[in-house]
Design a protein around this motif. Structure first.
Motif, mmCIF file in Angstrom:
data_model
loop_
_atom_site.group_PDB
_atom_site.id
_atom_site.type_symbol
_atom_site.label_atom_id
_atom_site.label_comp_id
_atom_site.label_asym_id
_atom_site.label_seq_id
_atom_site.Cartn_x
_atom_site.Cartn_y
_atom_site.Cartn_z
ATOM 1 N N MET A 1 0.837 -1.203 0.000
ATOM 2 C CA MET A 1 0.000 0.000 0.000
ATOM 3 C C MET A 1 0.862 1.238 0.000
ATOM 4 O O MET A 1 1.844 1.344 0.709
ATOM 5 N N ARG A 2 0.475 2.204 -0.781
ATOM 6 C CA ARG A 2 1.235 3.445 -0.834
ATOM 7 C C ARG A 2 0.951 4.309 0.387
ATOM 8 O O ARG A 2 -0.087 4.188 1.024
ATOM 9 N N ALA A 3 1.892 5.210 0.663
ATOM 10 C CA ALA A 3 1.763 6.055 1.854
ATOM 11 C C ALA A 3 0.520 6.933 1.784
ATOM 12 O O ALA A 3 -0.162 7.161 2.767
ATOM 13 N N GLY A 4 0.226 7.431 0.606
ATOM 14 C CA GLY A 4 -0.925 8.306 0.439
ATOM 15 C C GLY A 4 -2.226 7.642 0.846
ATOM 16 O O GLY A 4 -3.070 8.258 1.492
ATOM 17 N N GLU A 5 -2.364 6.380 0.509
ATOM 18 C CA GLU A 5 -3.584 5.667 0.846
ATOM 19 C C GLU A 5 -3.762 5.541 2.344
ATOM 20 O O GLU A 5 -4.863 5.668 2.864
ATOM 21 N N ALA A 6 -2.660 5.317 3.014
ATOM 22 C CA ALA A 6 -2.721 5.190 4.469
ATOM 23 C C ALA A 6 -3.212 6.490 5.096
ATOM 24 O O ALA A 6 -4.002 6.486 6.036
ATOM 25 N N LEU A 7 -2.732 7.597 4.532
ATOM 26 C CA LEU A 7 -3.137 8.893 5.066
ATOM 27 C C LEU A 7 -4.631 9.114 4.895
ATOM 28 O O LEU A 7 -5.300 9.607 5.795
ATOM 29 N N VAL A 8 -5.140 8.724 3.728
ATOM 30 C CA VAL A 8 -6.567 8.884 3.470
ATOM 31 C C VAL A 8 -7.378 8.053 4.459
ATOM 32 O O VAL A 8 -8.345 8.516 5.048
ATOM 33 N N GLU A 9 -6.950 6.801 4.653
ATOM 34 C CA GLU A 9 -7.632 5.922 5.594
ATOM 35 C C GLU A 9 -7.677 6.579 6.955
ATOM 36 O O GLU A 9 -8.693 6.586 7.634
ATOM 37 N N ASP A 10 -6.557 7.142 7.339
ATOM 38 C CA ASP A 10 -6.422 7.806 8.621
ATOM 39 C C ASP A 10 -7.428 8.928 8.779
ATOM 40 O O ASP A 10 -8.097 9.045 9.784
ATOM 41 N N ARG A 11 -7.510 9.728 7.729
ATOM 42 C CA ARG A 11 -8.399 10.876 7.763
ATOM 43 C C ARG A 11 -9.851 10.413 7.865
ATOM 44 O O ARG A 11 -10.620 10.931 8.654
ATOM 45 N N GLU A 12 -10.185 9.397 7.066
ATOM 46 C CA GLU A 12 -11.559 8.903 7.093
ATOM 47 C C GLU A 12 -11.901 8.343 8.463
ATOM 48 O O GLU A 12 -13.028 8.462 8.943
ATOM 49 N N GLN A 13 -10.894 7.719 9.053
ATOM 50 C CA GLN A 13 -11.076 7.162 10.395
ATOM 51 C C GLN A 13 -11.412 8.268 11.392
ATOM 52 O O GLN A 13 -12.332 8.156 12.184
ATOM 53 N N ARG A 14 -10.646 9.346 11.318
ATOM 54 C CA ARG A 14 -10.881 10.475 12.239
ATOM 55 C C ARG A 14 -12.244 11.092 12.023
ATOM 56 O O ARG A 14 -12.940 11.444 12.967
ATOM 57 N N GLU A 15 -12.621 11.212 10.744
ATOM 58 C CA GLU A 15 -13.904 11.830 10.444
ATOM 59 C C GLU A 15 -15.064 10.970 10.918
ATOM 60 O O GLU A 15 -16.065 11.481 11.416
ATOM 61 N N PHE A 16 -14.902 9.674 10.761
ATOM 62 C CA PHE A 16 -15.935 8.765 11.234
ATOM 63 C C PHE A 16 -16.089 8.924 12.742
ATOM 64 O O PHE A 16 -17.187 9.036 13.272
ATOM 65 N N ARG A 17 -14.955 8.976 13.416
ATOM 66 C CA ARG A 17 -14.944 9.119 14.867
ATOM 67 C C ARG A 17 -15.630 10.419 15.294
ATOM 68 O O ARG A 17 -16.426 10.438 16.215
ATOM 69 N N GLU A 18 -15.359 11.465 14.539
ATOM 70 C CA GLU A 18 -15.992 12.748 14.854
ATOM 71 C C GLU A 18 -17.494 12.692 14.680
ATOM 72 O O GLU A 18 -18.249 13.213 15.499
ATOM 73 N N ARG A 19 -17.927 12.037 13.597
ATOM 74 C CA ARG A 19 -19.375 11.929 13.372
ATOM 75 C C ARG A 19 -20.031 11.157 14.500
ATOM 76 O O ARG A 19 -21.130 11.488 14.937
#
Length: 110
Positions: A1-19
């Motif tokens: 997996m590329r580094a960029g994808e990991a970052l996106v996953e991370d962001r989505e994770q945080r956003e889900f948590r916020e919701r």
DNA sequence: TCTGTGACCGCGG
DNA sequence: ACCGCGGCCACAG
């Protein structure tokens, strides 16, 4: 997996948590919501378990109403079951046999 | 890496 | 109504 994808996953994770946090904040006293329901409302219907993890990660002094989240069957499954039951009873007193009457206290109102 | 373990859930049996 | 099972996936050892 590329580094960029990991970052996106991370962001989505945080956003889900916020919701989830936001939704949690909206559950009124005297009502409850299930983990799965919360996950679905937060746009990730398959992530009920993750909701559990998010609640577990809340700081001990959090003012979010984590006690208003129960299993889909209405059972209290948190490790702080006693505390949770006490809080729920203080709000409505409808806990019997470690179980909530989902019929009358579900949120959001169907 | 691989594996076990959850604050879960829906579907059978 | 109560299991058991498989699916789900982050995380620790």
């Amino acid at each position: 997996m590329r580094a960029g994808e990991a970052l996106v996953e991370d962001r989505e994770q945080r956003e889900f948590r916020e919701r989830v946090w936001l939704l949690l904040h909206r559950i009124p006293p005297g009502r409850v919501c299930s983990y799965g329901q919360l996950a679905a409302l937060a746009d990730r219907p398959e992530q009920a378990r993750l909701v559990g993890r998010i609640l577990a990660a809340l700081p001990a002094d959090s003012r979010l109403p984590w006690h208003r989240v129960v299993s889909a069957s209405g059972r209290i499954t948190s490790p702080a079951a006693t505390e949770q039951r006490q809080r729920l009873e203080r709000e409505g007193g409808w806990v019997w046999d470690g179980r909530i009457d989902l019929r009358n206290h579900r949120w959001p109102t169907s």
